[in-house]
Motif scaffolding. Structure first.
Motif, PDB file in Angstrom:
ATOM      1  N   ALA A 184       0.846  -1.198  -0.042  1.00 22.15           N
ATOM      2  CA  ALA A 184      -0.023   0.115  -0.151  1.00 22.15           C
ATOM      3  C   ALA A 184       0.917   1.112  -0.034  1.00 22.15           C
ATOM      4  N   LEU A 185       1.882   1.216   0.686  1.00 19.17           N
ATOM      5  CA  LEU A 185       2.804   2.260   0.757  1.00 19.17           C
ATOM      6  C   LEU A 185       3.466   2.715  -0.689  1.00 19.17           C
ATOM      7  N   ASP A 186       3.986   1.500  -1.136  1.00 18.78           N
ATOM      8  CA  ASP A 186       4.677   1.454  -2.459  1.00 18.78           C
ATOM      9  C   ASP A 186       3.642   2.347  -3.395  1.00 18.78           C
ATOM     10  N   SER A 187       2.583   1.889  -3.568  1.00 13.22           N
ATOM     11  CA  SER A 187       1.264   2.327  -4.384  1.00 13.22           C
ATOM     12  C   SER A 187       1.281   4.063  -4.348  1.00 13.22           C
ATOM     13  N   LEU A 188       1.232   4.470  -2.846  1.00 13.29           N
ATOM     14  CA  LEU A 188       0.766   5.680  -2.861  1.00 13.29           C
ATOM     15  C   LEU A 188       1.881   6.732  -2.923  1.00 13.29           C
ATOM     16  N   VAL A 189       3.190   6.196  -2.678  1.00 19.05           N
ATOM     17  CA  VAL A 189       4.332   6.806  -2.842  1.00 19.05           C
ATOM     18  C   VAL A 189       4.447   7.347  -4.065  1.00 19.05           C
ATOM     19  N   VAL A 190       4.342   6.123  -4.992  1.00 22.70           N
ATOM     20  CA  VAL A 190       4.497   6.378  -6.398  1.00 22.70           C
ATOM     21  C   VAL A 190       3.789   7.770  -7.013  1.00 22.70           C
ATOM     22  N   THR A 191       2.484   7.610  -6.763  1.00 22.65           N
ATOM     23  CA  THR A 191       1.602   8.883  -7.175  1.00 22.65           C
ATOM     24  C   THR A 191       2.253  10.301  -6.992  1.00 22.65           C
ATOM     25  N   THR A 192       2.871  10.454  -5.672  1.00 26.69           N
ATOM     26  CA  THR A 192       3.320  11.534  -5.330  1.00 26.69           C
ATOM     27  C   THR A 192       4.838  11.934  -5.659  1.00 26.69           C
ATOM     28  N   THR A 193       5.429  11.036  -6.580  1.00 24.19           N
ATOM     29  CA  THR A 193       6.827  11.257  -6.999  1.00 24.19           C
ATOM     30  C   THR A 193       6.767  11.176  -8.561  1.00 24.19           C
ATOM     31  N   LEU A 194       5.777  11.323  -9.250  1.00 22.22           N
ATOM     32  CA  LEU A 194       5.643  11.067 -10.622  1.00 22.22           C
ATOM     33  C   LEU A 194       6.268  12.097 -11.314  1.00 22.22           C
TER      34      LEU A 194
ATOM     35  N   LEU B 263      13.361   1.095  -0.161  1.00 19.79           N
ATOM     36  CA  LEU B 263      12.815   0.810   1.071  1.00 19.79           C
ATOM     37  C   LEU B 263      12.212  -0.501   1.095  1.00 19.79           C
ATOM     38  N   ASN B 264      11.667  -0.879   0.190  1.00 21.18           N
ATOM     39  CA  ASN B 264      11.034  -2.296   0.154  1.00 21.18           C
ATOM     40  C   ASN B 264      12.240  -3.583   0.267  1.00 21.18           C
ATOM     41  N   LEU B 265      13.245  -3.319   0.300  1.00 13.69           N
ATOM     42  CA  LEU B 265      14.311  -4.412   0.186  1.00 13.69           C
ATOM     43  C   LEU B 265      14.397  -4.767   1.695  1.00 13.69           C
ATOM     44  N   PRO B 266      14.749  -4.026   2.558  1.00 12.29           N
ATOM     45  CA  PRO B 266      14.794  -4.418   4.003  1.00 12.29           C
ATOM     46  C   PRO B 266      13.623  -4.991   4.465  1.00 12.29           C
ATOM     47  N   VAL B 267      12.613  -4.310   4.056  1.00 12.26           N
ATOM     48  CA  VAL B 267      10.991  -4.976   4.657  1.00 12.26           C
ATOM     49  C   VAL B 267      10.738  -6.150   4.161  1.00 12.26           C
ATOM     50  N   GLY B 268      10.928  -6.396   2.704  1.00 16.70           N
ATOM     51  CA  GLY B 268      10.799  -7.548   2.145  1.00 16.70           C
ATOM     52  C   GLY B 268      11.598  -8.733   2.632  1.00 16.70           C
ATOM     53  N   LEU B 269      12.851  -8.667   2.965  1.00 16.36           N
ATOM     54  CA  LEU B 269      13.498  -9.798   3.381  1.00 16.36           C
ATOM     55  C   LEU B 269      13.170 -10.136   4.725  1.00 16.36           C
ATOM     56  N   ILE B 270      12.875  -8.919   5.948  1.00 13.80           N
ATOM     57  CA  ILE B 270      12.391  -9.535   6.916  1.00 13.80           C
ATOM     58  C   ILE B 270      10.972 -10.249   6.986  1.00 13.80           C
TER      59      ILE B 270
END
Length: 473
Positions: free
Chosen positions: A20-30, A166-173
């Motif tokens: 959810a964070l990844d989807s929303l963050v993308v919209t504000t960095t376009l 940011l997804n790399l450490p969260v995904g691995l954990i």
């Protein structure tokens, strides 16, 4: 809550938070991506839509894979795909690579999100399920709450690539802890419905492609009409096949259960209204109020914060008073809030004049979400929760795509980006469409069955005499 339940709820919520964070963050960095990769407007649109497209069309397949090959195994595989795709996004040298990597992210999400709901629904008994789903949505709401703000901070302070790193450490954990703390489970099917997977995947792809491309290519264009007709035909073929398949991925008898048949379209209206609102609110604050990405994100936070506060409370109370009250009441509040904005929003409307409507509408949406989820998964037997979750997620995603498409079409017919005044006219019309969608959803939600006693509270003879799935009808 047992330790095992807490681990499942926490890890499922963590995975949902990441996506959810990844989807929303993308919209504000376009805008930053556009400048860095020299991207066109159409390319920017596909950065968002490539994720939605693969996510929507593969949700049922992801749930079916989990039921057949192991829910924990496919959940971990989806996390790995999503994490690897995030690295590819961060390292993308051009816009084409980024779009392809976003599509791969959608593939990973389609394996994770339906199974996150399945894992929670399977380990919590019916009398605790609403509370668990409320906590799950509340944690996801933290991403919704912080996403626009984090996106603005990253876009202005670092670089857009960091939203993916940011997804790399969260995904691995999440992968390591899921492998250690979550037990393996499977669904009722011992065979994989290959024909069903092919039909529903291609059918959903055709319909979503038509919805995404309609406003760009034209609703009467051969491309859109062909995709829509083919998609609908394949979905009909899927329904016919599932009715005769010995091991269907989505038993059509689910739709004979009143809770399943009403809560799903009502929840689709919830997400259609949510996506339509979210798409235009940030633009309204930037275009009319002159805010930057960070300022717009901050002004959205009172609206998105309701998901953190209201979802856990609504989920807990839904266990006691029934799901229908919260779905109907929530969509009524959204109708009131968005109707309020439709009436008062103008080029000179201050933020404080809109704030009460944002809070009312946001509270309504977050009241309805956990209750609708609980109604759907409670309508089927425990071993069928995976199939029901996949259908729920798919219909929900279609609702989001439909809501965005309808509001954009209404905006384009009434206004434009040529001036602030014309944008304001289009925005008002779009909010009127959002209001209408919420109202229709409220009418559908009236058909959800009222409060039912939990099977565990019934005498043993009565509890064994009435299957859980039939009680939902």
């Amino acid at each position: 809550m047992t330790s095992k339940q807490a681990w499942v709820l926490g890890l499922a919520s963590l995975a949902s938070f990441m996506m959810a964070l990844d989807s929303l963050v993308v919209t504000t960095t376009l805008n930053s991506i556009r400048q860095d990769l020299t991207a066109s407007i159409d390319s920017l649109e596909w950065i968002v839509n490539a994720y939605s497209l693969t996510f929507a069309v593969l949700l049922l397949t992801g749930a079916a894979l989990g039921d057949r090959f192991g829910r924990r195994r496919i959940f971990i595989a989806g996390l790995a795909v999503f994490t690897i795709a995030s690295i590819a996004c961060a390292l993308s040298p051009d816009i084409g690579t980024l779009i392809a990597a976003r599509a791969l992210q959608g593939l990973g999400a389609s394996m994770v999100l339906p199974l996150s709901l399945t894992l929670i629904s399977a380990i919590f008994p019916p009398q605790q399920r609403g509370k668990a789903m409320g906590l799950y949505l509340g944690f996801t709401g933290l991403a919704t709450f912080s996403g626009p703000f984090i996106g603005g901070v990253i876009a202005e302070g670092l670089s857009w690539q960091w939203i993916f790193w940011l997804n790399l450490p969260v995904g691995l954990i999440a992968i390591l802890l899921t492998a250690r703390r979550v037990d393996e489970s499977v669904g009722p099917n011992n065979r994989f419905d290959v024909a069903g997977v092919v039909l529903v995947t291609l059918g959903a792809f055709g319909i979503v492609w038509a919805l995404v491309r309609g406003n760009v290519a034209g609703w009467g264009s051969p491309e859109v009409l062909a995709a829509l007709v083919l998609g609908v035909a394949l979905v009909i073929a899927f329904v016919l096949w599932e009715r005769r398949a010995t091991a269907p991925m989505l038993p059509m008898r689910f739709f004979r259960l009143r809770a399943f048949a009403t809560a799903n379209p009502a929840n689709a209206a919830v997400f259609a209204s949510l996506y339509g609102t979210l798409f235009f609110l940030a633009q309204y604050f930037q275009t009319v109020h002159g805010e930057g990405p960070l300022g717009a994100g901050l002004r959205l936070m009172p609206w998105t914060a309701t998901l953190m506060v209201c979802a856990p409370i609504a989920g807990r109370l839904a266990d006691k008073v029934g799901e229908r009250n919260f779905v109907v009441g929530g969509l009524l509040l959204q109708t009131i809030g968005m109707g309020w904005i439709t009436l008062v929003a103008d080029t000179d409307t201050g933020y404080l004049e809109l704030l009460p409507a944002l809070i009312v509408g946001g509270a309504g949406l977050t009241m309805a979400m956990p209750a609708a989820q609980k109604a759907v998964v409670g309508a089927v037997q425990p071993q069928q929760i995976g199939q029901a979750s996949g259908a729920f997620m798919t219909i929900r995603m279609f609702g989001g795509v439909f809501g965005t498409t309808i509001t954009v079409a209404v905006f384009a017919s009434a206004g434009s980006y040529a001036s602030i005044e014309q944008f304001g006219q289009g925005f008002t019309a779009a909010m009127g469409a959002v209001t209408a969608i919420a109202f229709v959803g409220m009418l559908i939600a009236l058909g959800i069955p009222g409060r039912r006693p939990h099977a565990v509270a019934a005498p043993p003879q009565a509890a064994s005499a009435v299957p859980q799935g039939e009680g939902a009808a």
